[in-house]
Design a protein around this motif. Sequence first.
Motif, PDB file in Angstrom:
ATOM      1  N   THR A 221       3.788 -11.772   2.330  1.00 43.23           N
ATOM      2  CA  THR A 221       3.727 -12.676   1.352  1.00 43.23           C
ATOM      3  C   THR A 221       2.215 -13.139   0.943  1.00 43.23           C
ATOM      4  O   THR A 221       2.077 -14.123   0.336  1.00 43.23           O
ATOM      5  CB  THR A 221       4.785 -13.893   1.431  1.00 43.23           C
ATOM      6  OG1 THR A 221       4.111 -14.525   2.801  1.00 43.23           O
ATOM      7  CG2 THR A 221       6.009 -13.629   1.881  1.00 43.23           C
ATOM      8  N   THR A 222       1.296 -12.131   1.271  1.00 46.39           N
ATOM      9  CA  THR A 222      -0.049 -12.866   0.982  1.00 46.39           C
ATOM     10  C   THR A 222      -0.377 -12.950  -0.548  1.00 46.39           C
ATOM     11  O   THR A 222      -1.074 -14.069  -0.915  1.00 46.39           O
ATOM     12  CB  THR A 222      -0.901 -11.476   1.585  1.00 46.39           C
ATOM     13  OG1 THR A 222      -0.621 -11.384   3.041  1.00 46.39           O
ATOM     14  CG2 THR A 222      -2.601 -11.901   1.344  1.00 46.39           C
ATOM     15  N   ALA A 223       0.075 -12.012  -1.327  1.00 44.61           N
ATOM     16  CA  ALA A 223      -0.045 -12.364  -2.704  1.00 44.61           C
ATOM     17  C   ALA A 223       0.628 -13.545  -3.204  1.00 44.61           C
ATOM     18  O   ALA A 223      -0.008 -14.294  -4.053  1.00 44.61           O
ATOM     19  CB  ALA A 223       0.399 -11.238  -3.401  1.00 44.61           C
ATOM     20  N   GLN A 224       1.968 -13.679  -2.634  1.00 41.49           N
ATOM     21  CA  GLN A 224       2.517 -15.172  -3.152  1.00 41.49           C
ATOM     22  C   GLN A 224       2.021 -16.191  -2.585  1.00 41.49           C
ATOM     23  O   GLN A 224       1.944 -17.355  -3.320  1.00 41.49           O
ATOM     24  CB  GLN A 224       4.175 -14.747  -2.742  1.00 41.49           C
ATOM     25  CG  GLN A 224       4.717 -13.773  -3.362  1.00 41.49           C
ATOM     26  CD  GLN A 224       4.776 -12.519  -2.719  1.00 41.49           C
ATOM     27  OE1 GLN A 224       3.530 -12.109  -1.994  1.00 41.49           O
ATOM     28  NE2 GLN A 224       5.782 -11.691  -2.781  1.00 41.49           N
ATOM     29  N   LYS A 225       1.360 -16.161  -1.500  1.00 37.75           N
ATOM     30  CA  LYS A 225       0.681 -17.427  -0.777  1.00 37.75           C
ATOM     31  C   LYS A 225      -0.510 -17.643  -1.544  1.00 37.75           C
ATOM     32  O   LYS A 225      -0.515 -18.662  -1.731  1.00 37.75           O
ATOM     33  CB  LYS A 225       0.483 -17.084   0.457  1.00 37.75           C
ATOM     34  CG  LYS A 225       0.012 -18.397   1.196  1.00 37.75           C
ATOM     35  CD  LYS A 225       1.525 -19.214   1.707  1.00 37.75           C
ATOM     36  CE  LYS A 225       0.999 -20.433   2.246  1.00 37.75           C
ATOM     37  NZ  LYS A 225       2.161 -21.324   2.503  1.00 37.75           N
ATOM     38  N   ALA A 226      -1.363 -16.488  -2.062  1.00 36.98           N
ATOM     39  CA  ALA A 226      -2.575 -16.705  -2.633  1.00 36.98           C
ATOM     40  C   ALA A 226      -2.483 -17.437  -3.881  1.00 36.98           C
ATOM     41  O   ALA A 226      -2.823 -18.338  -4.542  1.00 36.98           O
ATOM     42  CB  ALA A 226      -3.470 -15.416  -2.976  1.00 36.98           C
ATOM     43  N   ALA A 227      -1.320 -16.846  -4.796  1.00 37.36           N
ATOM     44  CA  ALA A 227      -0.656 -17.628  -5.874  1.00 37.36           C
ATOM     45  C   ALA A 227      -0.161 -18.607  -5.684  1.00 37.36           C
ATOM     46  O   ALA A 227      -0.629 -19.889  -6.591  1.00 37.36           O
ATOM     47  CB  ALA A 227       0.332 -16.705  -6.705  1.00 37.36           C
TER      48      ALA A 227
END
Length: 609
Positions: free
Chosen positions: A232-238
């Motif tokens: 969930t790196t992308a979601q966490k960054a968002a």
Amino acid sequence: MLERVPAMISLRTVAGIAYTNQRIHNYIGVGQEELRGRGWLKYIHPEDQERVLANQAHSTEEIQTMDHMYRLRGADGAYRWFRTIAEPYPSVDGKSYCWYGVATDIDELYRSRELLRERELQLNLLTENLPAVLFKAAPDGSIVYINQKGIEYSGRTVEDMQRKGWIDLLHPDDFEETSDHWNRLLTESLGYDTVNRFIGADGQIRWFHTSVAAYRDDSGKTLAFHGVMLDTTAQKAAELALQQSEQQMQRMMDTVPSMLWSVAPDGRAVFINEKARDYTGLTVDQIQDWGWIQVIHPEEREYVVQEFKKAFANGSCYGTEHRTRRADGIYRWHMSRGEPLRDEDGQIVQWFGLDIDIDERKRMEDHLRETRVKLARASRIATVAELSASIAHELNQPLAAVIANAQAARRWLSNRPPNLSEAMTSIERVLRGGSVADERMQYIRALFKQQPLRKKHAWPSKIIREAIRFVHEDAKRDEIPIDVQIPDDLPPIVVEQIQIQEVLINLISNGIEAMERNARPPHLIIRAAFVNESELLIEVIDNGPGLKDTQSIFDAFVTTKENGMGIGLAVSRSIVEAHGGQLWAENNPDHGAKFSVKLPCGAATSGPP
């Protein structure tokens, strides 16, 4: 005995099939002669024939047991899977071998095994190709399986995991929390769901949403632990970017020098900025269910609620000016504006608004209005003084002549005997002087002339409420009740707003002063309505003693007040008539007086102010 054995039995020699029992004949549907030699081969599935022949040739050369699986066609034309096991035995002369074989129908078993193999293959493809890390741990916590995604990310195989473990791959900030979850999983078999960071084989840190559950048998005993880790790196960054954006937006809204707010379509308060919280001393929870209306001044409260509900019902813009109570109890004037936010379908999803402090502006307007009143009063006083000087100058000669001739007439009449002829001459001269004075007085009375005005659209309700508010600013008049009867749907009219306000202020003030000399409780009514499509009627009704003369009170210098100058109503009528309207007075049937102002609703015109 061979014919009655519940199995398919055959005898094969080097030359081929030498014997088959009846059960084989029954299944294939042919006699023994059809199967002798190589006749049986055509009943083997074409895809299996070459393999069966090779197996037979090998077992013949090596003199060993033959064991193979193949598909055999039955009398109904359908193929079923069989397994044949044939043991070699020496012939009677001892020079050759025979193979005694038993064929067993394994079609269901074979198909079940193939289905299981297919399912295992599909499951393996699924677990190895899912965009997630899958793992399985034994009850003691040792990793017994990890899919290819997990191996690629961590750089460790199952054997590496069993030897080195995985705890060192955790981000230091998440070590304690994740370790607590894992220990509770092993000791209490309690699954967990958390978000943590892991260090990959490339040294990069990525966020994972990790879920682990215990797998138990029917008795409740824990057999293993299964886990899935979603990147969930992308979601966490968002999410972090959104949080930062929201924090920045929050800081920006909190630093705006105005009160910002938003409400849901059902009227539920969603947000107020720090400025609003500090000013009112209320939180978002405290202003729910119309709780915010408590900070509106009682005199404007009903009006604000009506305007707010009207905007909600129509989906139109909202705008009012009202006093709002500060946390220390002081009221200040604010201009409130609200706009609806709509989705692609035109449905309102939220309302956004702001309240701007206009107290200083209001005070300046009041001061300006008061100054204008004072200037108007001073101008009237100056006009009266000027008129007095003019009157004195204009009447000085005729009045002096009147006095001189009157004195002469008295002397002629006091003679013994009286000189009537001369006395009559003096009296005629007095009459001529009075006539001259009267003509000059008529000329001086022509004080008011209509002049072009600069008009613009204005709301009748606003003009009336502003006039009431100005009157109530006087401490001696703020307790007089005023019953305002104004419809909500009055359209704007074209007038010079300040002048019409001055007229209404004068009429309201006169009504209040008239009721001060009355024993009845004061009650002032202000009504406004359209009498037709082109005329607006405003009525100011008091319950005072009424008027002795409803006509002459509009003449200049005519007054019923002890200290009045008789200018106010004359000026008011002049203003109304300059607008093309009418101003008149009449007594009420019971008691009190009613002043009526009728104004046309024409187009705006330009002219000297």
